[in-house]
Design an enzyme around this catalytic site. Structure first.
Site, short mmCIF file in Angstrom:
data_model
loop_
_atom_site.label_atom_id
_atom_site.label_comp_id
_atom_site.label_asym_id
_atom_site.label_seq_id
_atom_site.Cartn_x
_atom_site.Cartn_y
_atom_site.Cartn_z
N HIS A 1 -11.24 -0.94 2.53
CA HIS A 1 -10.83 -0.52 1.17
C HIS A 1 -10.92 1.00 1.01
CE1 HIS A 1 -10.11 -4.51 -0.51
NE2 HIS A 1 -11.10 -4.90 0.27
N ASP B 1 -2.94 -1.90 7.69
CA ASP B 1 -2.53 -3.06 8.49
C ASP B 1 -1.23 -2.79 9.24
OD1 ASP B 1 -4.67 -4.03 7.12
OD2 ASP B 1 -3.57 -5.46 5.90
C1 GLA Z 1 -5.93 -5.46 3.18
C2 GLA Z 1 -4.88 -4.40 2.92
C3 GLA Z 1 -5.23 -3.09 3.62
C4 GLA Z 1 -6.65 -2.65 3.32
C5 GLA Z 1 -7.62 -3.81 3.52
C6 GLA Z 1 -9.01 -3.47 3.07
O1 GLA Z 1 -5.94 -5.81 4.54
O2 GLA Z 1 -3.62 -4.84 3.35
O3 GLA Z 1 -4.30 -2.08 3.25
O4 GLA Z 1 -6.75 -2.12 2.03
O5 GLA Z 1 -7.22 -4.96 2.82
O6 GLA Z 1 -9.57 -2.47 3.87
#
Ligand code: GLA
Length: 389
Positions: free
Chosen positions: A34, A175
């Protein structure tokens, strides 16, 4: 895998002549949770688990999507002339969102295409099955339609844009970036503020990275995620009334401590605290890794979990059980929740000699406490998305 996918492709679309074969990984984040929408650092790696695809252009303006994992949805058919989100498309809204984003950015496709996928990333486990599918679609489109001016980073940004604006989750870039840019045996140290990144080799001679899937996914994940993001935005707005900063990631913990009283809302304060400290932990963890200090890396993972549990409040009972169990096992170097939260997986670094105990004892105790089995995967760090044939 290719044969299975191509056989299905031929069964659905007559033959598989001229179709190509693609792969896009899932990801696990080692630390830096996050922080990616707060201008902070992340440290994820791509997995060898992922999504495979077979695709071929058509002569008309029809797009067909088919998932061998979700065959109950059958062939999802969409016209290039009507690229709109529809509940009934279900999973196919992810690849469709990418087509829509391409079109919106001026990459209008001159024909439709057929696409069949199969993946081995557990769904909804926080290992980025959706980002994997988005980037897979980006790679397929650039390849099929001869688009040469989009880099892998561009495809990551397109995936994120489509998830934000087509599928309604305001995710950060971690991601899609990891899925697009992954490198075998390396984690990626990415500064989401500048998008500068470096690869860091993960050479753990005497330990393994283990993902434990709680097999729970609490509802309203996307809305809770969007709430967290909003709380950070509000905390930043408060800080900006006195400080010249662009993101929470611009602040060191010391600067934050000196300024934090500007944030009057207690919830926003906790969220901002997590974002600032987690960013610092990530920077420190990568430095520790480079120094060969894996013990410190593990301690920072543990602190990350505590912060995500208490200040960011994205953990849940089942995940806390897994992490508490892991922390009690000698030979566990570090363990924490990974990914967006509210269920999903933990990531742990476990000494080789403790791996069997880890899996057996956590597996048993978790089943007793929660009532269903956890799943364990040993991490092999793989490459980013590409065409394989
Ligand atoms: C999800 C979101 C990412 C990131 C994570 C937490 O995977 O897609 O962008 O914010 O949560 O780190």
């Amino acid at each position: 895998m290719k044969q299975k996918l191509f056989d299905k492709f031929a069964e659905l679309f007559g033959n598989s002549d001229g179709a190509h074969f693609y792969f896009s990984p899932g990801r696990v984040n080692l630390i830096g949770e996050h922080t990616d929408y707060n201008g902070g650092h992340v440290f994820p790696c791509a997995l060898t688990m992922g999504t495979y695809g077979a695709a071929r252009k058509r002569d008309d303006r029809i797009i067909h999507f088919y998932s061998m994992n979700l065959d109950k949805f059958g062939v999802v058919e969409v016209s290039l002339d009507d690229l709109t989100y529809s509940q009934e498309y279900n999973w196919a809204n992810y690849p469709l969102g990418v087509v829509w984003t391409f079109a919106g950015k001026g990459y209008k496709l001159d024909s439709g295409f057929d696409m069949v996928i199969w993946g081995n990333i557990p769904n909804g486990a926080g290992l980025s099955s959706s980002a994997s599918l988005e980037v897979l679609t980006g790679v397929i489109l650039t390849d099929l339609f001869g688009i040469t001016d989009l880099s892998m980073t561009d495809l990551a940004l397109i995936g994120q844009y489509s998830e934000n604006n087509f599928n309604g989750c305001n995710c950060g870039i971690m991601d899609q970036f990891t899925v697009a840019m992954g490198k075998k045996d390396n984690a990626i140290f990415l500064d989401t503020n500048t998008m500068k990144y470096e690869y860091a080799p993960i050479k753990l001679d005497d330990a393994k990275i283990i993902i434990t899937n709680s097999k729970v996914k609490h509802s309203l994940v996307d809305s809770a995620y969007n709430d967290r993001r909003q709380e950070c935005t509000d905390a930043l707005a408060a800080l900006k009334t006195k400080l010249d900063i662009g993101a929470l990631g611009d602040l060191t913990p010391e600067q934050f401590e000196a300024a934090k009283d500007i944030i009057t809302d207690p919830v926003q304060l906790k969220r901002a605290k997590h974002a600032v400290y987690e960013n610092q932990r990530t920077i420190d963890a990568v430095a520790a890794l480079k120094d060969g200090n894996i013990t410190k890396f593990g301690e920072l993972m543990n602190q990350s979990h505590i912060s995500l549990r208490d200040d960011y409040e994205v953990s849940c009972e089942e995940i806390d059980i897994l992490v508490d169990l892991a922390w009690k096992i000698p030979g566990v170097i570090g363990s924490r929740i990974t990914g967006g939260g509210f269920g999903g997986c933990t990531v742990s670094i476990v000494k080789n000699e403790a791996v069997d105990t880890f899996i057996e004892s956590i597996g048993k105790a978790y089943k007793e406490k929660v009532g269903h089995e956890a799943e364990f995967y040993t991490v092999d760090i793989g490459d980013g998305a590409s065409r394989l044939d």
